[in-house]
Design an enzyme around this catalytic site. Structure first.
Site, short mmCIF file in Angstrom:
data_model
loop_
_atom_site.label_atom_id
_atom_site.label_comp_id
_atom_site.label_asym_id
_atom_site.label_seq_id
_atom_site.Cartn_x
_atom_site.Cartn_y
_atom_site.Cartn_z
N ASN A 1 -19.28 -9.17 4.78
CA ASN A 1 -19.88 -7.99 5.41
C ASN A 1 -21.29 -7.82 4.82
O ASN A 1 -21.74 -8.61 4.00
CB ASN A 1 -18.99 -6.75 5.25
CG ASN A 1 -18.84 -6.31 3.80
OD1 ASN A 1 -19.64 -6.68 2.94
ND2 ASN A 1 -17.81 -5.52 3.53
N ASP B 1 0.86 -1.19 0.00
CA ASP B 1 0.00 0.00 0.00
C ASP B 1 0.89 1.24 0.00
O ASP B 1 1.68 1.44 0.94
CB ASP B 1 -0.90 0.01 1.25
CG ASP B 1 -1.92 -1.12 1.24
OD1 ASP B 1 -2.21 -1.65 0.14
OD2 ASP B 1 -2.42 -1.47 2.32
N THR C 1 -20.44 -10.04 9.15
CA THR C 1 -19.88 -8.99 10.01
C THR C 1 -20.67 -7.70 9.79
O THR C 1 -21.11 -7.40 8.67
CB THR C 1 -18.38 -8.76 9.72
OG1 THR C 1 -18.22 -8.18 8.43
CG2 THR C 1 -17.60 -10.07 9.80
N GLY D 1 -12.09 -6.13 8.77
CA GLY D 1 -12.65 -7.38 8.25
C GLY D 1 -11.56 -8.43 8.07
O GLY D 1 -11.78 -9.61 8.36
N ASP D 2 -10.38 -8.01 7.63
CA ASP D 2 -9.27 -8.96 7.47
C ASP D 2 -8.81 -9.48 8.84
O ASP D 2 -8.46 -10.66 8.98
CB ASP D 2 -8.08 -8.31 6.75
CG ASP D 2 -8.37 -8.09 5.27
OD1 ASP D 2 -9.29 -8.75 4.74
OD2 ASP D 2 -7.68 -7.27 4.65
N ARG E 1 -21.54 -3.09 15.04
CA ARG E 1 -22.59 -3.91 15.66
C ARG E 1 -22.16 -5.36 15.84
O ARG E 1 -22.95 -6.20 16.27
CB ARG E 1 -23.88 -3.82 14.84
CG ARG E 1 -24.59 -2.46 15.01
CD ARG E 1 -25.76 -2.34 14.05
NE ARG E 1 -25.28 -2.41 12.68
CZ ARG E 1 -25.84 -3.12 11.71
NH1 ARG E 1 -26.91 -3.85 11.95
NH2 ARG E 1 -25.34 -3.11 10.50
N GLU F 1 -9.01 -11.56 -4.30
CA GLU F 1 -8.00 -10.80 -5.05
C GLU F 1 -7.03 -11.68 -5.84
O GLU F 1 -5.93 -11.24 -6.17
CB GLU F 1 -7.21 -9.89 -4.07
CG GLU F 1 -8.09 -8.78 -3.49
CD GLU F 1 -7.34 -7.89 -2.48
OE1 GLU F 1 -6.33 -8.34 -1.91
OE2 GLU F 1 -7.80 -6.76 -2.29
P1 ATP Z 1 -13.10 -3.44 6.29
O1 ATP Z 1 -13.52 -3.45 4.83
O2 ATP Z 1 -13.08 -2.06 6.91
O3 ATP Z 1 -11.89 -4.23 6.58
P2 ATP Z 1 -15.46 -5.06 6.58
O4 ATP Z 1 -16.50 -4.23 5.90
O5 ATP Z 1 -14.95 -6.26 5.87
O6 ATP Z 1 -14.26 -4.17 7.10
P3 ATP Z 1 -16.81 -4.84 9.14
O7 ATP Z 1 -18.10 -5.57 9.34
O8 ATP Z 1 -16.87 -3.37 8.93
O9 ATP Z 1 -16.01 -5.60 7.98
O10 ATP Z 1 -15.86 -5.09 10.41
C1 ATP Z 1 -15.39 -6.38 10.76
C2 ATP Z 1 -15.45 -6.54 12.27
O11 ATP Z 1 -14.59 -5.56 12.87
C3 ATP Z 1 -16.83 -6.32 12.88
O12 ATP Z 1 -17.60 -7.52 12.87
C4 ATP Z 1 -16.46 -5.89 14.29
O13 ATP Z 1 -16.24 -7.02 15.11
C5 ATP Z 1 -15.14 -5.13 14.09
N1 ATP Z 1 -15.41 -3.68 14.00
C6 ATP Z 1 -15.51 -2.94 12.87
N2 ATP Z 1 -15.78 -1.63 13.17
C7 ATP Z 1 -15.82 -1.57 14.52
C8 ATP Z 1 -16.05 -0.50 15.47
N3 ATP Z 1 -16.30 0.74 15.07
N4 ATP Z 1 -16.01 -0.82 16.79
C9 ATP Z 1 -15.76 -2.08 17.22
N5 ATP Z 1 -15.54 -3.11 16.38
C10 ATP Z 1 -15.58 -2.87 15.05
#
Ligand code: ATP
Length: 281
Positions: free
Chosen positions: A177, A13, A195, A224-225, A199, A133
């Protein structure tokens, strides 16, 4: 301890921070620049390794400086790299990322050597994990390797527009997600971890909801990773899915409180300390 095998992307990155994003044809004077190891495969490998899992990454990189940087970061976390092909003269995958003062970004992603990833070989893993990817033939190869190893197969179909929905439904478990869940409706396997950002996450088909860790979020990139890697690592180590998802949610929660992606992922001890604190009355 069981082995987690990941087949996925390795990307550098290249991140520039400036007052605003440039318009087409415009140059904007930036303030700060950094090169950070990334790519969904590598990120999930680092997250899993830091949480204590035994991890082997299959993938591809170029023999350039970015490839060296990414490989060094993975090796520093103990990820086994013998199945990462080094292509002479190829460019390691790069993501050119501009970030403005509001945290908004624009990204130009160049797959480079990630487009050369070939189907991986079976390696005695107990869990196989991949993302979107890498080429479809490699994803198909992950399913074949998992079958040969008698392993659980997990797909994190991200980015969702780059993956064949028919392939996703053939995995034992998908981690998605809310956007991916909607886009892949009708194509997901029966077992899903959904995810939901701040929440938390939901286990399907049971519908069991697990709340997120209360966190002061400063940078949610790569959350998410973090969750996917730690979850897969826990499953490979023989943990039950509810317990390992709780642990993965805590790891992802800690990662959003820190800047960056791989740099933000906690160690097993850090997650255990945080879980202890949140359960003490
Ligand atoms: P990204 O693309 O940003 O890597 P994503 O869209 O794949 O994330 P998310 O559902 O946004 O996945 O986040 C994955 C996990 O990270 C959530 O299930 C939660 O456990 C944790 N998480 C994300 N945001 C928060 C937050 N603001 N506070 C606490 N935990 C969070």
């Amino acid at each position: 301890m069981g082995l987690l095998a990941i087949c996925g992307s390795i990307t550098a990155d290249l991140i520039g921070y400036g007052p605003r994003l440039p318009r087409p044809g415009e140059s904007v004077l930036g303030r700060r620049f950094l090169v950070a190891p990334g790519g969904k495969g590598a990120n999930q490998a680092v997250a899993a390794a830091r949480s204590g899992a035994r991890v082997r990454l299959a993938g591809a990189r170029g023999d350039d400086a970015h490839g060296e940087l990414c490989a060094a970061a993975l090796a520093a976390d103990g990820v086994e790299l013998s199945a990462v092909a080094v292509h002479r003269g190829a460019t390691t995958g790069v993501a050119l990322i501009c970030v403005d003062e509001a945290g908004e970004n624009q990204i130009l992603a160049i797959p480079g050597a990630n487009a050369l990833v070939t189907p991986p070989s079976p390696c005695g893993a107990s869990v196989w994990l991949c993302q979107g990817e890498i080429p479809a033939a490699a994803i198909d190869g992950v399913l074949a390797a998992a079958r040969a190893d008698g392993a659980l197969s997990i797909c994190n179909p991200s980015p969702v527009n780059a993956i064949d929905p028919e392939l996703v439904g053939r995995f034992d478990l998908a981690v998605v997600n809310e956007i991916e869940h909607e886009a892949l409706r009708g194509h997901l396997p029966e077992r899903v971890v959904l995810t939901r950002g701040a929440r938390g996450a939901v286990l399907l088909p049971s519908g069991e909801e697990l709340p997120a860790l209360p966190a002061r979020a400063v940078d949610t990139t790569g959350a998410g990773d973090a969750l996917t890697g730690v979850l897969a690592g826990g499953l490979a180590s023989g943990m039950a899915i509810e317990a390992t998802l709780r642990f993965a949610i805590a790891a992802a929660g800690i990662s959003v409180e820190r800047e960056g992606c791989q740099t933000s992922y906690p160690t097993r001890a850090e997650v255990e300390r945080r879980l202890q604190r949140s359960t003490v009355p």
